[in-house]
Design a protein around this motif. Structure first.
Motif, short mmCIF file in Angstrom:
data_model
loop_
_atom_site.label_atom_id
_atom_site.label_comp_id
_atom_site.label_asym_id
_atom_site.label_seq_id
_atom_site.Cartn_x
_atom_site.Cartn_y
_atom_site.Cartn_z
N CYS A 158 -7.12 23.41 20.35
CA CYS A 158 -6.86 21.98 19.54
C CYS A 158 -8.52 21.63 18.99
CB CYS A 158 -6.37 21.45 20.89
SG CYS A 158 -6.17 19.78 19.66
N CYS A 160 -9.87 18.38 17.26
CA CYS A 160 -9.60 17.31 16.63
C CYS A 160 -10.62 16.53 15.58
CB CYS A 160 -9.44 16.60 17.38
SG CYS A 160 -10.53 14.83 18.16
N MET A 168 -9.90 9.09 17.52
CA MET A 168 -9.24 10.45 16.66
C MET A 168 -8.54 10.22 16.03
SD MET A 168 -7.43 13.35 18.62
CE MET A 168 -5.54 12.96 19.02
N PHE A 171 -5.43 16.27 14.03
CA PHE A 171 -5.72 17.22 14.70
C PHE A 171 -5.59 18.20 14.38
CE2 PHE A 171 -2.21 17.11 17.97
CZ PHE A 171 -2.43 15.76 17.55
N THR A 205 -1.18 21.25 12.16
CA THR A 205 -1.77 19.83 12.30
C THR A 205 -1.54 18.67 12.08
OG1 THR A 205 -2.42 19.39 9.02
CG2 THR A 205 -4.32 20.96 10.81
N SER A 217 -13.53 22.35 11.43
CA SER A 217 -12.85 22.24 12.65
C SER A 217 -12.90 23.91 13.03
CB SER A 217 -11.94 21.44 12.53
OG SER A 217 -10.77 21.55 12.02
#
Lengths: 241, 302
Positions: A158, A160, A168, A171, A205, A217
């Motif tokens: 995962c 983020c 955050m 993510f 997502t 990411s």
């Protein structure tokens, strides 16, 4: 940008992973996957993200010539967190079930045992984020523990995207292939110039992020998944001994 | 029936429809070599899309969206309620997605389709996270009264790309939404009592100020199906069932990625495939924006 998380982690650090298998007696295979969060401020106790996954084989279940995979995702309903909105948890459970099913269906060899259903049940012990990736990892280890032949395994992570100040923003759950090639000395085969481990099996997502952040990411996720793979490989190696 | 020879050309001995039922994947692969689909659509083109605004007269906002044969009806009803303590100056949207048995022979009464909760969750996540609606606009009296929008989406026909059509109908319904003007007063107990003026006066023309809600950064989506090296945009139900790798990309009008949903599937998505999907979605966003604007301007003329 070096962002320090609340538990003192830097951008590229993963939480300590712990994995164990064969923990349940009755099931054909079982595994537990946990990510431990250390809280620096509160010294009382540790918050874990623990998932137990166990497998049962049911027969016979007429499903044509293929074997069927059935998933059940059981979430711990923390009432104070969801404040009286159980419907959202139910939808979450069903969505995760569907994603797990599709992810693992493409990996398992389903034609080995016709007319059987393999039932994979995932019980969340504690939820502290990165739930879906934990579930995929636990399910894969449980499959191996049960001795069900699979073509590849999946490794999930995962990632983020954080705004400055470590809040955050969005993510992404990413699952990649964890295949045999990575342990072979010849190296991995490449498709279209990219090695086979770079192929995304699943990507989900949450919240808005820009395209560039998403691809960034992806890269980070691939790098981090190497470490996750190592943990599960070590664990399964002890199983063989 | 003869056995397929090396080139798999059973189609000369069997009718096209029978071949389609027996060997659907092979039929599609033959067409994909020519970069076309059996219904003569090029690979990157979506089906014909129509939006009908105000389909439900009794709802505050509604829209019927069709992409090809897939039909979704979205309706919004507004009700006043007290906001929660954590967000005293924000309204609320309650999203409910239904797949009644009319939509597909697989869905039967009492047995919900397995796609329904997934599309429902995807929809509610997309609507709430895209920031299309500023919940503070739905507030009336801070801490005491706020609008609750009950959004119901009914699937009337299933033919692939459920999420796309559902999102389009929701967006269209919200752009057509007229928030009625309530009359707020204190009753004897000191509690706020609301009565919504429906404008039943027959002397003056009804000219109450019905507010339109402001939509910022509207999300649009495109579902693609991956098969070997091909990317097929906007799959029909038949295509979705044969080729099981489905990718849904949601972009908003400022080209931010709202959601990228790829739930497993036999085909792995490499970076190039994802970039192609996003590019196709960007084109589709422009098309959909145009269609939506035409529909809205068509209603305003009346």
């Amino acid at each position: 940008m070096e962002v320090d998380g609340e538990d003192g982690r830097t951008q590229n650090q993963l939480r300590p992973l712990a994995c164990s298998h064969n923990i349940l007696y009755r099931a054909h295979g079982s595994a537990s996957w946990s990510l431990r969060t250390r809280t620096l401020r509160k010294q009382t106790g540790q918050i874990d993200n623990l998932l137990k996954s166990h497998l049962m084989r049911m027969r016979p279940w007429l499903n044509g010539n293929k074997e069927a995979l059935e998933f059940k995702f059981l979430h711990v309903w923390e009432w104070f967190r969801y404040s009286g909105l159980p419907v959202r948890v139910q939808l979450l459970e069903e969505e995760y079930e569907m994603i797990l099913k599709r992810t693992l269906q493409s990996i398992c060899l389903l034609t080995i045992n016709p007319n059987t259903t393999t039932s994979i049940i995932i019980q969340v012990i504690n939820d502290d984020g990165a739930l879906l990736s934990c579930a995929i990892n636990a399910a894969c280890v449980a499959l191996v523990d049960a001795g069900i032949p699979t073509e590849h395994l999946a490794v999930a992570i995962c990632c983020c995207v954080a705004k400055s100040g470590c809040k955050m923003k969005a993510f992404a759950y990413l699952a990649f292939l964890n295949c045999v090639h990575s342990v072979l000395p010849e190296g991995s085969s490449s498709v279209q110039g990219e090695p086979i481990e770079h192929g995304i099996v699943t990507s989900v997502t949450n919240d808005i992020m820009s395209e560039d952040n998403y691809f960034y990411s992806l890269e980070r996720g691939r790098a981090a998944s190497v470490r996750v793979v190592r943990v599960s490989q070590e664990e399964l190696a002890t199983a063989l001994n | 029936m003869g056995l397929p020879n090396a080139s798999g050309d059973l189609s000369t001995e069997v009718e096209v429809d029978a071949f389609r039922r027996l060997f659907p994947l092979r039929l599609y692969e033959k067409h994909l070599l020519e970069s076309i689909r059996p219904d003569a659509r090029p690979l990157g083109r979506a089906r014909e899309t129509t939006i009908a605004l105000g389909a439900v007269a009794s709802a505050n906002g509604s829209a019927l969206a069709k992409i090809g044969s897939t039909t979704m009806l979205a309706a919004i009803k507004m009700e006043v309620m007290t906001p929660s303590l954590e967000t005293p100056d924000e309204g609320c949207i309650a999203i409910d997605f239904h797949m009644p048995p009319i939509c597909s022979p697989i869905v039967r009464p009492g047995r919900p389709d397995e796609a329904a909760p997934v599309v429902a969750k995807q929809l509610s996540d997309t609507i709430l996270s895209s920031g299309m609606i500023n919940l503070k606009e739905l507030s009336l009296v801070s801490g005491k009264a706020a609008w609750m929008a009950y959004l119901d989406i009914y699937c009337l026909d299933v033919d692939g790309a459920l999420f796309d059509t559902a999102l389009l109908s929701v967006v269209a319904a919200f752009s057509y939404l007229e928030i009625p003007v309530p009359v707020v007063s204190l009753n004897d107990d000191g509690k706020i009592v609301l009565s919504e003026e429906q404008g039943l006066s027959d002397r003056e023309p009804v000219n109450k100020e019905k507010r339109k809600i402001n939509l910022s950064s509207i999300p649009f989506s495109l579902t693609c199906v991956l098969h070997k090296n091909y990317i097929l945009a906007d799959p029909t139900a038949e295509e979705e069932s044969i080729m099981d790798t489905i990718v849904t990309v949601v972009l908003d009008s400022s080209s931010q990625l709202v959601s990228l949903h790829k739930p497993g599937g036999t085909v792995l998505a490499y970076t190039s495939a994802i970039q192609d999907c996003i590019a196709l979605t960007r084109q589709r966003v422009k098309e959909l924006q145009k269609i939506l604007e035409e529909a809205i301007s068509g209603m305003e003329v009346d």
